[in-house]
Design a protein around this motif. Structure first.
Motif, PDB file in Angstrom:
ATOM      1  N   LEU A 132      57.720  48.948   2.870  1.00  0.00           N
ATOM      2  CA  LEU A 132      57.351  49.522   1.577  1.00  0.00           C
ATOM      3  C   LEU A 132      58.239  49.018   0.442  1.00  0.00           C
ATOM      4  O   LEU A 132      57.828  49.034  -0.716  1.00  0.00           O
ATOM      5  CB  LEU A 132      57.411  51.055   1.650  1.00  0.00           C
ATOM      6  N   VAL A 133      59.435  48.568   0.770  1.00  0.00           N
ATOM      7  CA  VAL A 133      60.321  48.021  -0.265  1.00  0.00           C
ATOM      8  C   VAL A 133      59.785  46.665  -0.729  1.00  0.00           C
ATOM      9  O   VAL A 133      59.665  46.398  -1.932  1.00  0.00           O
ATOM     10  CB  VAL A 133      61.759  47.881   0.265  1.00  0.00           C
ATOM     11  N   ALA A 134      59.462  45.814   0.234  1.00  0.00           N
ATOM     12  CA  ALA A 134      58.910  44.499  -0.104  1.00  0.00           C
ATOM     13  C   ALA A 134      57.440  44.594  -0.516  1.00  0.00           C
ATOM     14  O   ALA A 134      56.905  43.677  -1.141  1.00  0.00           O
ATOM     15  CB  ALA A 134      59.055  43.560   1.086  1.00  0.00           C
ATOM     16  N   GLY A 135      56.815  45.696  -0.147  1.00  0.00           N
ATOM     17  CA  GLY A 135      55.405  45.871  -0.475  1.00  0.00           C
ATOM     18  C   GLY A 135      54.490  45.030   0.388  1.00  0.00           C
ATOM     19  O   GLY A 135      53.489  44.489  -0.103  1.00  0.00           O
ATOM     20  N   THR A 136      54.820  44.916   1.684  1.00  0.00           N
ATOM     21  CA  THR A 136      53.999  44.099   2.583  1.00  0.00           C
ATOM     22  C   THR A 136      53.667  44.848   3.865  1.00  0.00           C
ATOM     23  O   THR A 136      54.417  45.711   4.309  1.00  0.00           O
ATOM     24  CB  THR A 136      54.718  42.794   2.975  1.00  0.00           C
ATOM     25  N   TRP A 137      52.554  44.495   4.424  1.00  0.00           N
ATOM     26  CA  TRP A 137      52.132  44.985   5.742  1.00  0.00           C
ATOM     27  C   TRP A 137      51.653  43.758   6.515  1.00  0.00           C
ATOM     28  O   TRP A 137      50.713  43.091   6.100  1.00  0.00           O
ATOM     29  CB  TRP A 137      51.029  46.025   5.593  1.00  0.00           C
ATOM     30  N   ILE A 138      52.326  43.466   7.617  1.00  0.00           N
ATOM     31  CA  ILE A 138      51.978  42.306   8.426  1.00  0.00           C
ATOM     32  C   ILE A 138      51.074  42.733   9.582  1.00  0.00           C
ATOM     33  O   ILE A 138      51.424  43.624  10.365  1.00  0.00           O
ATOM     34  CB  ILE A 138      53.238  41.614   8.979  1.00  0.00           C
ATOM     35  N   ILE A 139      49.911  42.120   9.667  1.00  0.00           N
ATOM     36  CA  ILE A 139      49.024  42.337  10.807  1.00  0.00           C
ATOM     37  C   ILE A 139      49.290  41.198  11.787  1.00  0.00           C
ATOM     38  O   ILE A 139      49.003  40.039  11.488  1.00  0.00           O
ATOM     39  CB  ILE A 139      47.549  42.340  10.375  1.00  0.00           C
ATOM     40  N   PRO A 140      49.857  41.492  12.958  1.00  0.00           N
ATOM     41  CA  PRO A 140      50.203  40.422  13.899  1.00  0.00           C
ATOM     42  C   PRO A 140      48.956  39.750  14.470  1.00  0.00           C
ATOM     43  O   PRO A 140      47.861  40.323  14.464  1.00  0.00           O
ATOM     44  CB  PRO A 140      50.992  41.156  14.990  1.00  0.00           C
ATOM     45  N   ALA A 141      49.128  38.550  14.953  1.00  0.00           N
ATOM     46  CA  ALA A 141      48.003  37.800  15.509  1.00  0.00           C
ATOM     47  C   ALA A 141      47.307  38.550  16.635  1.00  0.00           C
ATOM     48  O   ALA A 141      46.092  38.468  16.800  1.00  0.00           O
ATOM     49  CB  ALA A 141      48.491  36.436  16.012  1.00  0.00           C
ATOM     50  N   SER A 142      48.071  39.331  17.389  1.00  0.00           N
ATOM     51  CA  SER A 142      47.497  40.062  18.527  1.00  0.00           C
ATOM     52  C   SER A 142      46.522  41.145  18.101  1.00  0.00           C
ATOM     53  O   SER A 142      45.693  41.591  18.886  1.00  0.00           O
ATOM     54  CB  SER A 142      48.622  40.695  19.361  1.00  0.00           C
ATOM     55  N   HIS A 143      46.615  41.608  16.836  1.00  0.00           N
ATOM     56  CA  HIS A 143      45.739  42.670  16.355  1.00  0.00           C
ATOM     57  C   HIS A 143      44.766  42.184  15.275  1.00  0.00           C
ATOM     58  O   HIS A 143      44.020  42.982  14.714  1.00  0.00           O
ATOM     59  CB  HIS A 143      46.571  43.822  15.777  1.00  0.00           C
TER      60      HIS A 143
END
Length: 242
Positions: A132-143
């Motif tokens: 939330l600090v960087a403002g990012t959400w990473i969706i991994p390749a597995s999902h």
């Protein structure tokens, strides 16, 4: 899941080179008979891929799916085109507030609309992938549906709802932990909650389901979590965003 439910119980104890076209059609006809035409088409595609692999490697002498087409199985699929209008989106806050949804589902709706993430990507989200600090959400390749890692850049609106979700449970790994097992909750949990609040065909609530059967009814008809993604993509297109 389709293979485990429909294919393996009928063909799982057979050698691959003993399977004939009639065996394949018997499986697919049974799936279609219970009204799951789209699943029947998907199973055909998966079985064709499997036997194609086996044919190239001479595990089988012939592909039993050869000659079977969609028209023989589930038929042509009708693509959903449901897009929520601006007026419908503006009516959602009040409707969601009165729908007696789980708080997590309430926030999930807004996260999906704000990020255009798929329902499965959201329910499988891990705390470690949300910053939330960087403002990012990473969706991994597995999902990810395309099996590639994807970074979503979060608006303040999206961060507010993700922050609320992070504060609603104490699970160390999952954003949506399952109540009775280790791991994430099924995406069907959210989908069912939304479906049950859009009018029961009988006019009465289904057994052991929500009593608020009309809480999320919208003028344009039934809507699903995936329609939120389509809605966002449509609005972006209208604004000239690729």
């Amino acid at each position: 899941r389709g293979l485990e439910k429909d294919v393996l119980p009928k063909l799982g104890d057979r050698h691959a080179d003993t399977i004939r076209r009639a065996d394949i059609m018997s499986v697919l006809d049974a799936v279609k008979a219970r009204g799951a035409a789209r699943l029947a088409n998907r199973l055909l595609a998966e079985l064709r891929q499997m036997f194609g692999f086996a044919l190239v490697r001479e595990i089988v002498a012939a592909d039993p799916t050869s000659g079977i087409e969609k028209k023989h199985v589930g038929g042509q699929e009708q693509e959903r085109e449901r897009v929520l209008s601006e007026a419908e989106i503006r009516s959602l806050p009040a409707k969601l507030a009165d729908a007696n949804l789980l708080k997590t589902t309430h926030h999930a709706v807004w996260v999906m609309l704000a990020t255009l993430a798929r329902i499965g990507e959201l329910t499988q989200a891990r705390r470690a992938d949300i910053d939330l600090v960087a403002g990012t959400w990473i969706i991994p390749a597995s999902h990810s549906k395309n099996a590639k890692e994807h970074t979503i850049y979060l608006s303040e609106f999206a961060k507010a709802h993700l922050r609320a979700l992070l504060e609603l449970n104490y699970d160390e790994v999952w954003l949506f932990p399952a109540a009775r097992k280790n791991g994430p909750v099924s995406s069907k949990s959210i989908t069912k909650q939304i479906y049950d609040r859009q009018g029961a065909a009988s006019g009465t609530p289904l057994k052991h389901r929500s009593l608020h059967i009309d809480a999320l009814v919208l003028p344009g008809g039934r809507w699903t979590p995936h329609d939120l993604r389509r809605t966002g993509a449509t609005l972006m297109g209208e604004l000239g965003v690729h």
